[in-house]
Design a protein around this motif. Structure first.
Motif, PDB file in Angstrom:
ATOM      1  N   GLY A  88      10.558  27.408  41.427  1.00 17.73           N
ATOM      2  CA  GLY A  88      10.936  26.910  42.637  1.00 17.73           C
ATOM      3  C   GLY A  88      10.336  27.648  43.317  1.00 17.73           C
ATOM      4  O   GLY A  88      10.224  28.031  45.060  1.00 17.73           O
ATOM      5  N   MET A  89       8.874  28.695  43.284  1.00 19.46           N
ATOM      6  CA  MET A  89       7.756  29.055  44.120  1.00 19.46           C
ATOM      7  C   MET A  89       6.918  28.008  44.772  1.00 19.46           C
ATOM      8  O   MET A  89       6.451  26.834  44.349  1.00 19.46           O
ATOM      9  CB  MET A  89       6.806  29.738  43.296  1.00 19.46           C
ATOM     10  N   THR A  90       6.631  28.578  46.004  1.00 19.56           N
ATOM     11  CA  THR A  90       6.211  27.674  46.919  1.00 19.56           C
ATOM     12  C   THR A  90       4.504  27.964  46.647  1.00 19.56           C
ATOM     13  O   THR A  90       3.560  27.741  47.414  1.00 19.56           O
ATOM     14  CB  THR A  90       6.039  28.101  48.296  1.00 19.56           C
ATOM     15  N   SER A  91       3.187  28.726  45.363  1.00 16.94           N
ATOM     16  CA  SER A  91       2.370  28.240  45.437  1.00 16.94           C
ATOM     17  C   SER A  91       2.308  28.592  43.579  1.00 16.94           C
ATOM     18  O   SER A  91       3.584  29.262  43.308  1.00 16.94           O
ATOM     19  CB  SER A  91       1.442  29.561  45.568  1.00 16.94           C
ATOM     20  N   LEU A  92       1.350  27.811  43.064  1.00 13.31           N
ATOM     21  CA  LEU A  92       0.997  28.296  41.870  1.00 13.31           C
ATOM     22  C   LEU A  92      -0.152  29.659  41.671  1.00 13.31           C
ATOM     23  O   LEU A  92      -1.080  29.431  42.322  1.00 13.31           O
ATOM     24  CB  LEU A  92       0.395  27.255  41.199  1.00 13.31           C
ATOM     25  N   THR A  93      -0.110  29.851  40.884  1.00 16.28           N
ATOM     26  CA  THR A  93      -0.924  30.817  39.418  1.00 16.28           C
ATOM     27  C   THR A  93      -2.116  30.027  40.117  1.00 16.28           C
ATOM     28  O   THR A  93      -3.346  30.786  40.588  1.00 16.28           O
ATOM     29  CB  THR A  93      -1.226  30.751  38.312  1.00 16.28           C
ATOM     30  N   TRP A  94      -2.534  29.339  40.191  1.00 17.44           N
ATOM     31  CA  TRP A  94      -3.757  28.310  40.235  1.00 17.44           C
ATOM     32  C   TRP A  94      -4.724  28.352  41.610  1.00 17.44           C
ATOM     33  O   TRP A  94      -5.609  28.806  41.942  1.00 17.44           O
ATOM     34  CB  TRP A  94      -3.949  26.904  40.000  1.00 17.44           C
ATOM     35  N   ASP A  95      -3.505  28.232  42.607  1.00 21.91           N
ATOM     36  CA  ASP A  95      -3.852  28.122  43.951  1.00 21.91           C
ATOM     37  C   ASP A  95      -3.816  29.694  44.629  1.00 21.91           C
ATOM     38  O   ASP A  95      -5.213  29.876  45.290  1.00 21.91           O
ATOM     39  CB  ASP A  95      -2.678  28.120  45.047  1.00 21.91           C
TER      40      ASP A  95
END
Ligand SMILES: *Cc1c(COP(=O)(O)O)cnc(C)c1O
Length: 404
Positions: free
Chosen positions: A221-228
């Protein structure tokens, strides 16, 4: 790279299924390992783009398996307690389990008949109530369910359609990919499916809002990824739903890209082998049911089912096949007969599902099978059936008494 690749000893003369893994998959995995970014990133994005291109879906999101894809579909469509979801019972249990994860009630419907094991549109229609929210369709064996009729039924009642496309990547109906007829398509890349990543899956949709919701729920449910964050695209994140960790990883995505590139040829090969089965079986084993004599659309031929004559002893038939080195299986023990579903949802009667559940046997089918292998299997089927029917005609009263 270590050269030792000790193979598992072949137990079967002809196994039920076999995977096609070669130097290209090995190179793709090695490349990911050497680039040292393993969690969902560029390779996954490329895999998703490839898959979207193959299916024509607007969005394709790679996930950890098809069960997770089905769960995400139910969450994105906001199923919950009190909602009824119509689903076939003649499928792998994950199709129904995923409905239960959302708290919704699976309502089992019967199949079409002894030539088509997918959902009966008439029986599904008869089970619609004011609480029905959706129909989950399974394209059994890679053969298309009657999607035009199912979509029209769903449209009349304002129901969503979710497709379990675990058997049917690359299959089409009227030129349109299976998995893109309903609102959401759920694919599996488990090790015995038409393309594999070991464990893996894909969820497809044309709906931008559903895609956004699926994307969020796939990753906590997070709005950004580790990759971003790694790429400097984002410094922080918010959590807008209690999401899950249903992500795939770069290693599996890399294998998936290679497998996807091989899929069309592999499916073509399966169709040719399946046609050979359909040609040889009726003459070699009269009395045996050979369903899907004509397929709706372009099938991915995931399974080759047969139906034993009524009253034939299936356990014995499968043992006779095993004695001849041929592995067989059953697709499927009906879900509504499993203890949990029987106790929670009652012992509904689904006559055609039960008939297939009792008489179906699945024969080997995979791209590396040769026409000579198919002939071996067909000859074994003829012998095993003859022995089985012969044993059946003997009086068994004395034997039963002994066994007790
Ligand atoms: C294999 C399968 C699933 C589950 O797929 P996983 O990727 O193993 O979770 C669901 N439905 C059907 C019809 C399947 O055959």
């Amino acid at each position: 790279m270590a050269e030792s690749t000790e193979q598992t000893k072949p137990v079967w003369r002809v196994p039920l299924a076999d995977i096609d893994l070669g130097p290209e998959e090995e190179a793709a995995v090695l490349d990911v390992l050497r680039r040292r970014w393993l969690s969902m990133g560029e390779v996954t994005a490329a895999f998703e783009a490839d898959f979207a291109a193959l299916t024509g879906a607007r969005h394709a999101l790679a996930v950890t398996n098809c069960t997770a894809a089905l769960h995400l579909a139910g969450l994105a469509l906001e199923w919950g307690p009190g909602d009824e979801i119509i689903v076939p019972s003649l499928t792998f249990v994950a199709t129904a389990n995923a409905i239960r994860y959302t708290g919704a009630t699976p309502v089992f419907a019967d199949i079409t008949g002894d030539n088509d094991f997918s959902l009966s549109v008439e029986d599904a229609a008869a089970r619609i109530t004011p609480r029905t929210r959706a129909i989950v369709v399974v394209h059994y064996g890679g053969h298309a369910a009657d999607m035009p009729a199912i979509m029209s039924l769903a449209g009349q009642h304002g129901l969503d359609v979710v497709e379990d496309v675990a058997h049917a990547p690359g299959a089409t109906l009227d030129g349109r990919a299976l998995g893109t007829w309903g609102r959401i398509g759920c694919f599996s890349f488990f090790a015995n499916k038409n393309m594999t990543t070991g464990e893996g899956g894909m969820v497809t949709t044309d709906d931008d809002q559903l895609a956004a919701r699926l994307r969020l729920l796939r990753s906590h449910g997070m709005t950004s990824l580790t990759w971003d964050r790694h790429k400097g695209h984002a410094w922080s994140y918010d959590v807008v739903a209690p999401g899950y960790n249903y992500r795939i990883d770069e290693i599996r995505a890399a294998v998936g890209r290679v497998q996807l590139a091989k899929l069309a040829a592999a499916n073509e090969r399966r169709r040719a082998l399946d046609a050979l089965y359909r040609k040889l079986l009726p003459a070699a084993a009269p009395g045996l049911g050979v369903p899907y004599d004509v397929s709706r659309g372009l099938s991915s031929c995931h399974l080759r089912p047969v139906l034993l004559p009524e009253g034939a002893n299936r356990t014995q038939f499968m043992a006779e096949m095993k004695a001849r080195g041929i592995q067989t299986s059953i697709h499927y023990p009906p879900i509504h007969h499993f203890s949990y579903y029987r106790q929670a949802f009652g012992g509904e009667s689904l006559p055609l599902t039960e008939m297939v559940g009792e008489r179906e046997v699945t024969l080997p089918l995979y791209p590396a099978l040769t026409p000579a292998d198919v002939e071996i299997v067909v000859a074994a089927v003829a012998e095993a059936l003859a022995v089985t029917l012969d044993e059946d005609s003997r009086p068994t009263v004395g034997l039963t008494a002994l066994a007790v």
